[in-house]
Motif scaffolding. Sequence first.
Motif, PDB file in Angstrom:
ATOM      1  N   LYS A  67       0.869  -1.218   0.028  1.00 38.76           N
ATOM      2  CA  LYS A  67      -0.165   0.143  -0.101  1.00 38.76           C
ATOM      3  C   LYS A  67       1.047   1.308  -0.010  1.00 38.76           C
ATOM      4  O   LYS A  67       0.298   2.445  -0.456  1.00 38.76           O
ATOM      5  N   GLY A  68       2.044   1.063   0.454  1.00 38.93           N
ATOM      6  CA  GLY A  68       2.925   2.191   0.551  1.00 38.93           C
ATOM      7  C   GLY A  68       4.470   1.754   1.293  1.00 38.93           C
ATOM      8  O   GLY A  68       4.731   0.489   1.524  1.00 38.93           O
ATOM      9  N   VAL A  69       5.317   2.639   1.292  1.00 36.37           N
ATOM     10  CA  VAL A  69       6.449   2.195   2.039  1.00 36.37           C
ATOM     11  C   VAL A  69       6.824   3.504   2.848  1.00 36.37           C
ATOM     12  O   VAL A  69       6.577   4.382   2.752  1.00 36.37           O
ATOM     13  N   ILE A  70       7.590   3.141   3.868  1.00 38.23           N
ATOM     14  CA  ILE A  70       8.353   4.210   4.905  1.00 38.23           C
ATOM     15  C   ILE A  70       9.873   4.259   4.387  1.00 38.23           C
ATOM     16  O   ILE A  70      10.473   3.283   5.084  1.00 38.23           O
ATOM     17  N   GLN A  98       0.693  -4.223   7.517  1.00 42.87           N
ATOM     18  CA  GLN A  98      -0.629  -3.635   7.082  1.00 42.87           C
ATOM     19  C   GLN A  98      -0.188  -2.820   5.668  1.00 42.87           C
ATOM     20  O   GLN A  98      -1.000  -2.204   5.151  1.00 42.87           O
ATOM     21  N   GLY A  99       0.997  -3.265   5.267  1.00 37.72           N
ATOM     22  CA  GLY A  99       1.251  -3.058   3.763  1.00 37.72           C
ATOM     23  C   GLY A  99       2.193  -1.839   3.563  1.00 37.72           C
ATOM     24  O   GLY A  99       2.107  -1.155   2.744  1.00 37.72           O
ATOM     25  N   PHE A 100       2.722  -1.296   4.661  1.00 40.52           N
ATOM     26  CA  PHE A 100       3.706  -0.393   4.748  1.00 40.52           C
ATOM     27  C   PHE A 100       5.075  -0.630   5.465  1.00 40.52           C
ATOM     28  O   PHE A 100       5.395  -0.367   6.503  1.00 40.52           O
ATOM     29  N   PRO A 101       5.820  -1.149   4.592  1.00 41.00           N
ATOM     30  CA  PRO A 101       7.020  -1.666   5.240  1.00 41.00           C
ATOM     31  C   PRO A 101       8.294  -0.502   5.288  1.00 41.00           C
ATOM     32  O   PRO A 101       7.940   0.389   4.527  1.00 41.00           O
ATOM     33  N   VAL A 102       9.279  -0.656   5.916  1.00 39.94           N
ATOM     34  CA  VAL A 102      10.244   0.345   6.060  1.00 39.94           C
ATOM     35  C   VAL A 102      11.212  -0.082   4.958  1.00 39.94           C
ATOM     36  O   VAL A 102      11.592  -1.364   4.716  1.00 39.94           O
ATOM     37  N   ILE A 103      12.078   0.973   4.337  1.00 43.39           N
ATOM     38  CA  ILE A 103      13.038   1.034   3.407  1.00 43.39           C
ATOM     39  C   ILE A 103      14.049   1.951   4.076  1.00 43.39           C
ATOM     40  O   ILE A 103      13.748   3.076   3.977  1.00 43.39           O
ATOM     41  N   ALA A 104      15.269   1.445   4.639  1.00 46.10           N
ATOM     42  CA  ALA A 104      16.161   2.408   5.164  1.00 46.10           C
ATOM     43  C   ALA A 104      17.276   2.439   4.141  1.00 46.10           C
ATOM     44  O   ALA A 104      17.793   1.425   3.475  1.00 46.10           O
ATOM     45  N   ILE A 105      17.646   3.701   4.010  1.00 47.89           N
ATOM     46  CA  ILE A 105      18.769   4.070   3.082  1.00 47.89           C
ATOM     47  C   ILE A 105      19.715   4.761   3.708  1.00 47.89           C
ATOM     48  O   ILE A 105      19.702   5.615   4.195  1.00 47.89           O
ATOM     49  N   PHE A 164       4.169   5.608  -6.459  1.00 45.84           N
ATOM     50  CA  PHE A 164       4.317   6.004  -5.339  1.00 45.84           C
ATOM     51  C   PHE A 164       4.404   7.420  -5.222  1.00 45.84           C
ATOM     52  O   PHE A 164       5.121   8.247  -5.665  1.00 45.84           O
ATOM     53  N   ALA A 165       3.238   8.047  -4.304  1.00 41.33           N
ATOM     54  CA  ALA A 165       3.283   9.492  -4.002  1.00 41.33           C
ATOM     55  C   ALA A 165       3.677   9.647  -2.886  1.00 41.33           C
ATOM     56  O   ALA A 165       3.320   9.145  -1.827  1.00 41.33           O
TER      57      ALA A 165
END
Length: 217
Positions: A67-70, A98-105, A164-165
């Motif tokens: 659903k999105g990402v963090i 809930q469909g919003f996993p984390v992506i750390a960069i 993704f917005a």
Amino acid sequence: MKIRISLWVSMILCLSLLAGPASAEDGERGASRQSQRGYQVGDAVSNFRLKNTNGNMVSLSDFASSKGVIVVFTSNHCPFAKAYEDRIIALNNKFAGQGFPVIAINPSDPGTHQDDTFEKMKERAAAKNYGYPYLVDDAQQVARAFGAARTPQAFVLQKNGAQFAVRYVGMIDDNPQDASGVTKFYVDEAVTNLAGGKPVVTTLTKPVGCAIKWKNQ
């Protein structure tokens, strides 16, 4: 010991603020600066592809079913990033399902801080058992595209059709020094609203943390 650590982090916070403002001011001035430097709220995010600490390449497009990402720009060396590490892990534990996993960069120049080498990133991800990708932004192109200026700095993205917005940019919460003293859970509230089909109320805050050192400066 806890009080001593808190005071130490507070001192670093004061020095960081005296050294210069974060990447955006609050309110309209913040929105203006952000728009000049990278994605602003409502913008569609271009796909990116970076190397994960497990050796695999990870793309934003890999999360097409989410659903999105963090997205959190972070680093190994920064005291602020360290203070938020467990909170980032908690966000992924709460919202990945809930469909919003984390992506750390990590966009930090390892030439400036040896703790940010890829080997050290791998060690940290293994030691803390990250349940999310920890990607290295060697060329710093992704950080520049986003307009990231500090670590940590969060971007909440929502899937909007095939893209993704951006729905939120800024701090993870309002207390870098002490997780127990948080009163505003900005990322948590943004994702909770989006997961519930509601708009994000607070869309922009001023990130506080270590300034990203750009390689060409």
